[in-house]
Design a protein around this motif. Structure first.
Motif, short mmCIF file in Angstrom:
data_model
loop_
_atom_site.label_atom_id
_atom_site.label_comp_id
_atom_site.label_asym_id
_atom_site.label_seq_id
_atom_site.Cartn_x
_atom_site.Cartn_y
_atom_site.Cartn_z
N PRO A 563 91.07 96.89 99.74
CA PRO A 563 90.80 95.66 99.83
C PRO A 563 90.59 95.22 101.47
N GLU A 564 90.23 94.21 101.92
CA GLU A 564 89.80 93.72 103.16
C GLU A 564 91.12 93.92 104.13
N TRP A 565 92.19 93.54 103.71
CA TRP A 565 93.49 93.90 104.55
C TRP A 565 93.84 95.32 104.85
N MET A 566 93.38 96.03 103.86
CA MET A 566 93.82 97.51 104.06
C MET A 566 92.53 97.97 105.03
N LYS A 567 91.25 97.62 105.02
CA LYS A 567 90.41 98.07 105.63
C LYS A 567 90.57 97.77 107.26
N ILE A 572 91.86 98.83 112.92
CA ILE A 572 92.41 98.61 114.28
C ILE A 572 93.57 99.66 114.47
N ARG A 573 93.92 100.39 113.49
CA ARG A 573 94.92 101.49 113.71
C ARG A 573 96.50 101.01 114.00
N ARG A 574 96.76 99.89 113.18
CA ARG A 574 98.11 99.33 113.16
C ARG A 574 98.69 99.31 112.05
N LYS A 575 100.01 99.26 111.98
CA LYS A 575 100.82 99.46 110.98
C LYS A 575 101.30 97.95 110.67
N THR A 576 100.93 97.14 111.28
CA THR A 576 101.50 95.79 111.07
C THR A 576 100.17 94.89 111.16
N LEU A 577 100.51 93.70 110.40
CA LEU A 577 99.28 92.54 110.31
C LEU A 577 100.01 91.23 110.37
N ALA A 578 99.62 90.54 111.11
CA ALA A 578 100.10 89.01 111.17
C ALA A 578 99.14 88.33 110.11
N VAL A 579 100.00 87.81 109.15
CA VAL A 579 99.43 87.29 108.11
C VAL A 579 100.17 85.81 107.58
N CYS A 580 99.45 84.91 107.22
CA CYS A 580 100.29 83.85 106.53
C CYS A 580 100.98 84.07 105.12
N LYS A 581 101.74 83.08 104.93
CA LYS A 581 102.57 83.46 103.56
C LYS A 581 101.67 83.68 102.35
N THR A 582 100.75 82.82 102.24
CA THR A 582 99.81 82.82 101.01
C THR A 582 99.27 84.51 100.93
N CYS A 583 98.58 84.71 101.91
CA CYS A 583 97.91 86.03 102.06
C CYS A 583 98.77 87.26 101.92
N HIS A 584 100.05 86.97 102.53
CA HIS A 584 101.00 88.15 102.48
C HIS A 584 101.66 88.27 100.82
N HIS A 588 100.81 91.55 98.55
CA HIS A 588 102.09 92.37 97.55
C HIS A 588 101.62 92.35 95.97
N THR A 589 101.02 91.01 95.93
CA THR A 589 100.97 91.23 94.21
C THR A 589 99.58 91.83 93.98
N GLY A 590 98.82 92.38 94.99
CA GLY A 590 97.54 93.02 94.52
C GLY A 590 96.35 92.19 94.09
N THR A 591 96.39 90.89 94.45
CA THR A 591 95.37 89.83 94.43
C THR A 591 94.56 89.51 95.53
N TYR A 592 94.82 90.27 96.49
CA TYR A 592 94.00 89.46 97.68
C TYR A 592 92.56 89.88 97.61
N ASN A 593 91.73 88.84 97.56
CA ASN A 593 90.34 89.20 97.47
C ASN A 593 89.40 89.11 98.64
#
Length: 600
Positions: A563-567, A572-584, A588-593
């Motif tokens: 998925p895009e968030w993983m890519k 960016i070689r970071r273990k963190t990602l600033a995301v909105c609650k909806t994307c977050h 976690h539910t595996g539905t991010y497209n």
């Protein structure tokens, strides 16, 4: 509201002047302190470990900070019981470890940021555990390099039974009351101490002790044990430190006078005989009743006392400390582990080293004078090496580590090297550090067997394939090495070996990680959180930080299309990602497209 740097500077100045501090509770409302705290602890090993409510560093947000501050303002913040787990000790027994919730960790770190600069200047310089710029190395060097310890005849090894689990809450609060004039803050600390723990789904209250695994616990224990440091420094040391220097050994002086006499007579044979005789006796009177010394060092709950005097002095000192601990701190010495040892004929154990006074008349300098007699020596206990080697042996021979064969060659070699380096570097202050060569060979063979098992080949072929020479600042060494080529980047290298195994005066011992500065510049992590923009969809507001344990976990993900968030995290070689609650939530539910979300 004042900046965090200004607040902590004020606290630090009052600490240096040994003045009481007031209104600490109000400092807990400073939002900037929480951002510093987040920056300090987000990468800790336990940050992704769930507490009793399942909360971790994942989903960290500005709203979470605001919620904590709001509850503190109304005095409605409640510490959660820690989740207790049991981890094995080296002796086969289990040690309880507490896992606090993320919010509690964050608040504890804020409290630590405030209390540490205040108490640190007031702590004894004899204390080395859990302190900035101090640790095992400074404690060992204080014993080895301070000239005073050369006169030691007896060691008193101190061991307190279940020290941190026996700290009396009421006594600790009374100690803090002498310096902190803020009832709300002290009440918050008291509630933390009594917050309890959950073990096997059952709640248990904490009657005594500091919360195991708590960020604030090491500092609180130092505040408590500082009372012992002050007792030794202010009452025992003046009592057992007197006399400027030992008296001359009368027999030694008489023989020296005879040498002068026979020199006038040019009787060189007699002079040679007398010199041989006096080089086997001390020049000073070791039993001089007008000269005594007491030296003291402490690391956490382990302490060591050096006594220059009679054995009866060491026994009296041990008894005085025992009575003080019982009457003042409600702590008990372990009868089995609190020992009195002869400094020259026996060895005391402290921080994993054997410590004793060296004595060898044959070791002399160019002038013929003895150079090591009375010097403190640090050595590696044989059982420490043997016990460590057992982890890599089966039936007395090196074995392969089957559980590691699933990893890449780079990871396998890196892990063996990290374990070798950590153990070896800790003991390079020992005069018998050359004994580590056997340990190194055991790990090297275990590594070779592991790689051979992975590829179903022979050990000889592994040494041929991975063997290489590597230059270091200490010389050229034969190592096992692997390179991972990367397109457009410098190749990754992992190697095993390359460390000089021998006494190294200026070695650096890696201690527990401690934040060296409370005024670190704000990191990109905090800036990204404050920016308040989703790094996936671009929406503004309601931002949470998505955390993962390791980037390798994403890279090993075997799904065909990541998925895009993983890519993005891999790129960016970071273990963190600033995301909105909806994307977050979708992550976690595996539905991010990966589709952009538009504002309504």
């Amino acid at each position: 509201m004042q900046s965090a740097e200004k607040v902590l500077s004020i606290v630090s100045v009052r600490g240096k002047k040994n003045l009481p501090v007031e209104r600490i509770y109000r400092m807990l409302f400073n939002k900037e302190l929480y951002l510093i705290a987040y920056q300090n602890i987000y990468s800790n090993d336990g940050a992704m470990t769930k507490g009793v409510n399942g909360e971790t560093v994942d989903s960290m947000s500005l709203k979470k900070i605001d919620d904590i501050i709001d509850k503190l303002k109304t005095e409605s913040y409640r510490w959660k019981p820690v989740k207790r787990v049991h981890i094995p000790k080296k002796n086969g027994k289990l040690r309880p470890l507490g896992l606090p919730t993320w919010s509690d960790k964050l608040l504890q770190e804020v409290i630590r940021l405030i209390l540490e600069p205040y108490y640190e200047p007031q702590f004894s310089d004899k204390s080395h555990g859990f302190r900035n710029s101090r640790g095992c190395q400074t404690a060992l060097e204080a014993i080895k390099n301070k000239d005073g310890w050369k006169s030691v005849k007896w060691f008193v090894e101190g061991d307190i039974s279940d020290c941190f689990g026996s700290i009396d809450h009421e006594i600790l609060i009374r100690i803090m009351e002498k310096k902190i004039d803020d009832n709300r803050f002290l009440r918050l600390i008291k509630n933390l101490l009594k917050s309890g723990y959950i073990d096997d789904w059952k709640y248990n209250s904490t009657i005594s002790g500091c919360p195991q695994g708590g960020i604030l616990s090491p500092l609180l224990s130092n505040i408590y044990m500082d009372i012992l440091d002050k007792f030794v420094e202010q009452q025992l040391m003046p009592k057992y430190n007197f006399g400027t220097r030992r008296a001359e050994n009368k027999e030694y002086v008489q023989l020296k006078n005879q040498i002068r006499k026979f020199r006038r007579q040019e009787n060189w044979k007699k002079i040679k005989q007398i010199r041989s005789q006096i080089q086997k006796m001390p020049s000073k009177d070791p039993n001089d009743p007008n000269f005594k010394r007491l030296y003291y060092i402490r690391y956490a709950d382990d302490w060591l006392i050096g006594v220059s005097g009679k054995k009866s002095d060491a026994e009296t000192i041990k008894e005085e400390i025992k009575q003080f601990l019982v009457s003042t701190l409600k702590l008990n010495l372990s009868a089995e582990k609190t020992l009195i040892t002869h400094a020259r004929n026996e060895k005391a154990r402290f921080l994993g080293y054997d410590i004793h006074v060296l004595h060898e008349d044959t070791k002399r300098d160019k002038r013929g004078q003895r150079i090591i007699n009375g010097v403190i020596g640090l050595s590696i206990p044989n059982e420490k090496i043997h016990n460590k080697m057992k982890e890599y042996k089966a039936k007395g021979k090196p074995k392969h580590r089957k559980e590691r064969t699933i990893f890449s060659d780079y990871d396998i070699i890196s892990q063996f090297q990290a374990e070798f380096r950590g153990f070896a570097q800790y003991y390079l202050l020992a005069y018998n550090a050359h004994k580590l060569s056997g340990f190194k060979r055991t790990l090297e063979l275990s590594l070779a067997y592991t790689l051979a098992n992975k590829y179903k080949t022979t050990v000889n072929k592994i040494f041929k394939k991975y063997g290489a020479y590597r230059k270091t600042k200490d010389g050229k060494y034969k190592v096992l090495q692997v390179k991972v080529e990367r397109e457009g980047k410098k190749p990754l290298e992992a190697y095993f070996g390359g460390i000089k195994l021998g006494y190294k005066k200026n070695t650096t011992i890696e201690d527990m990680p401690i934040i060296t500065s409370i005024f670190n510049k704000r990191s990109q992590l905090v800036d990204r959180l404050l920016k308040n923009i989703c790094e996936l969809c671009g929406t503004k507001g309601n931002i949470e930080m998505h955390h993962i344990r390791k980037l390798k976990d994403l890279e090993r993900d075997d799904r065909k299309e990541k998925p895009e968030w993983m890519k993005r995290m891999i790129t960016i070689r970071r273990k963190t990602l600033a995301v909105c609650k909806t994307c977050h939530t979708k992550i976690h539910t595996g539905t991010y497209n990966g589709k952009k979300i538009t504002d309504n």
